[in-house]
Design a protein around this motif. Structure first.
Motif, PDB file in Angstrom:
ATOM      1  N   ILE A 228       0.779  -1.273   0.104  1.00 21.83           N
ATOM      2  CA  ILE A 228       0.050   0.052  -0.086  1.00 21.83           C
ATOM      3  C   ILE A 228       0.873   1.251  -0.077  1.00 21.83           C
ATOM      4  O   ILE A 228       0.574   2.250  -0.711  1.00 21.83           O
ATOM      5  CB  ILE A 228      -1.145  -0.115   1.206  1.00 21.83           C
ATOM      6  N   TYR A 229       1.683   1.371   0.743  1.00 19.22           N
ATOM      7  CA  TYR A 229       2.864   2.288   0.886  1.00 19.22           C
ATOM      8  C   TYR A 229       3.235   2.569  -0.470  1.00 19.22           C
ATOM      9  O   TYR A 229       3.546   3.864  -1.102  1.00 19.22           O
ATOM     10  CB  TYR A 229       3.951   2.099   1.897  1.00 19.22           C
ATOM     11  N   TYR A 230       3.923   1.402  -1.370  1.00 18.88           N
ATOM     12  CA  TYR A 230       4.353   1.697  -2.713  1.00 18.88           C
ATOM     13  C   TYR A 230       3.246   2.470  -3.751  1.00 18.88           C
ATOM     14  O   TYR A 230       3.515   3.294  -4.372  1.00 18.88           O
ATOM     15  CB  TYR A 230       4.666   0.399  -3.432  1.00 18.88           C
ATOM     16  N   ASN A 231       2.093   2.127  -3.574  1.00 17.24           N
ATOM     17  CA  ASN A 231       0.937   2.877  -4.240  1.00 17.24           C
ATOM     18  C   ASN A 231       0.913   4.213  -3.644  1.00 17.24           C
ATOM     19  O   ASN A 231       0.855   5.159  -4.524  1.00 17.24           O
ATOM     20  CB  ASN A 231      -0.634   1.934  -3.926  1.00 17.24           C
ATOM     21  N   LEU A 232       1.004   4.526  -2.583  1.00 20.93           N
ATOM     22  CA  LEU A 232       0.900   5.765  -1.943  1.00 20.93           C
ATOM     23  C   LEU A 232       2.105   6.777  -2.480  1.00 20.93           C
ATOM     24  O   LEU A 232       1.925   7.919  -2.581  1.00 20.93           O
ATOM     25  CB  LEU A 232       0.799   5.865  -0.471  1.00 20.93           C
TER      26      LEU A 232
END
Length: 498
Positions: free
Chosen positions: A361-365
């Protein structure tokens, strides 16, 4: 929807190649955990914790910088030439520096008795660095099939060479002590040496296949462009180093901070083996990143890219939440992927699965600071995560061994995810359906504990698998009902729904 469809198809192709690439250890895990002692597997874990960290240093954020700058079509030739020259020069320099510092590196990895392993690792790092930009060029050109072929061909060579060295050579030399094979293989050497040699064979083969994309059409170094790219890339270097410390350094920290009453090689061998069981989520995240990074930058040039980013996040969370259930509820099956001598560490698997969900999710954010040229924000967020990792491991490894590593990873990635979301919504607003996505994650965690409670009360493996199947089906049906309208917009699924 064509954009989402294209990203999905590229993620599938990159997924196949990523499965091959990350299975340098993963595909061999059942074999290696069987033929290596826990101590040797721990040493291998230490080596493969260092290599990714130094790969970040060798590439110093230039891969992401390439995707950012290559969108300027009028400067393509200059960008390719400048970044190639930069990578060639820096690889030679860093190879020399790391070779000179190999004694210190051996000490950091708790491998003072095995300097040759460090030397072989340095060769791998240099070869991998030289293949970074050629692979980036393939991804930018939208050639996932060729990308997948090169990755998979390389890994097949790695697997065959590893099995040849660890199984065939010992047997053959025992039967033929005076054979020519003795010139290249010594049964007294550490088996890790030959695992690394197999990796070198893979890296050399990969570089050979990429030679067409390695060198620019015209040699020219644009100093002004290089400075501009470095200003963008260096914060990514800091973020990358911090991220890799968060991901792999815990194996090294076990060697630093475990009390002498523990066999630290054995402990990190158990942890390293159990870490592999977060494989599905890890591989999907890797595949997603391969397809998403060039995709996101190209979308930034279009109309309302934020809407696309939000929809991609929704599908991403749905997929990884389902993967969490598939792995965590079926551990009685997945555990056979590693040797039974490592099963004592299985309690870390659900923790690491959640941690890797947070990381994905962090990579997406993180797209908000990449497309808005605020890469320093990524460095700051990662440094906070790194501090959390180091502090928790330092305080709790002496008392809880590798369980502390798992919880440190969980807290680190969870904190990074929250920080990036809060900061990003202020600096570059993206309309994420965050309440719904949080609910999805909470539901799968609740289902995990329901399954765990059922297993505690009845404890029968077959009953547990039946409950797991029912819970997985129930969650899948729930998602289908909630996102029915969304699924109708997908080209293939929409026809089926209608």
């Amino acid at each position: 929807m064509s954009n989402i469809k294209k990203l999905a198809s590229q993620t599938v192709y990159y997924g196949l190649s990523s499965i091959a690439a990350r299975f340098i250890n993963y595909l061999l895990t059942p074999y290696l955990t069987a033929v290596l002692t826990k101590q040797d597997y721990g040493k291998m874990g230490a080596i493969y914790s260092m290599i990714p960290l130094f790969n970040i240093l060798f590439t110093y954020g230039m891969e992401t910088a390439y995707f950012r700058f290559i969108q300027k079509k009028e400067r393509v030739a200059s960008i390719n030439s400048t970044i190639t020259i930069s990578m060639l020069c820096s690889t030679v320099l860093l190879f020399a520096l790391t070779w000179y510092s190999q004694t210190a590196l051996a000490s950091i990895a708790s491998l003072k008795e095995f300097p040759q392993l460090i030397q072989l690792s340095i060769i791998i790092m240099a070869l991998d660095a030289l293949s970074t930009i050629p692979f980036a060029r393939l991804r930018n050109e939208g050639r996932p099939l060729l990308f997948a072929f090169i990755k998979i061909a390389g890994i097949v060579i790695n697997i065959l060479a590893t099995i040849f060295f660890l199984s065939y050579c010992n047997t053959f030399i025992a039967a033929h002590p005076n054979s020519l094979l003795n010139l290249v293989y010594n049964p007294a050497d550490s088996p890790i040496k030959y695992i690394l040699i197999a990796n070198i064979m893979q890296s050399a083969f990969t570089l050979l296949f990429l030679s067409k994309w390695m060198l620019p059409e015209k040699w020219a170094f644009d100093v002004a462009l290089w400075k501009e790219m470095m200003l963008y890339a260096l914060p990514m270097l800091v973020a990358g180093l911090g991220g890799m410390i968060n991901e792999t350094f815990d194996r090294l920290m076990l060697g630093w901070w475990l009390p002498i009453t523990y066999d630290f090689d054995e402990q990190r061998g158990i942890y390293n083996a159990c870490y592999k069981l977060s494989i599905l989520i890890t591989l999907f995240i890797q595949a997603f990143r391969m397809g998403a990074e060039p995709f996101f930058f190209k979308q930034a040039e279009g109309d309302n890219p934020q809407k696309v980013y939000a929809r991609v996040m929704k599908f991403f969370v749905i997929v990884i939440s389902m993967m969490f259930l598939v792995v965590s509820l079926y551990i009685p099956i997945w555990k056979h992927f590693i040797a039974s001598k490592h099963w004592v560490g299985l309690d870390v698997v659900p923790i690491l699965l959640l941690a890797n969900m947070f990381l994905g999710i962090y990579y997406n954010l993180s797209i908000w600071y990449k497309v808005s040229n605020k890469t320093r924000a990524g460095a700051y967020i990662t440094l906070v995560g790194t501090a959390i990792t180091i502090i928790i491991n330092f305080l709790f490894i002496p008392h809880f061994s590798y369980m502390a590593c798992a919880w440190a990873t969980f807290c680190c990635y969870g904190s990074m995810m929250i920080m990036s979301f809060v900061w990003g919504q202020k600096a570059y607003y993206i309309p994420y359906a965050w309440k719904k996505l949080v609910a999805y994650i909470v539901i799968v965690v609740a289902l995990f504990f329901i399954h765990k409670g059922a297993m505690f009360l009845w404890g029968n493996t077959w009953f547990g698998l039946l409950v797991a199947a029912l819970l997985t089906y129930a969650y899948g049906w729930f998602i289908f009902l909630v996102e029915r309208k969304e699924f109708k917009k997908l080209p293939v699924v929409g026809k089926w729904v209608k």
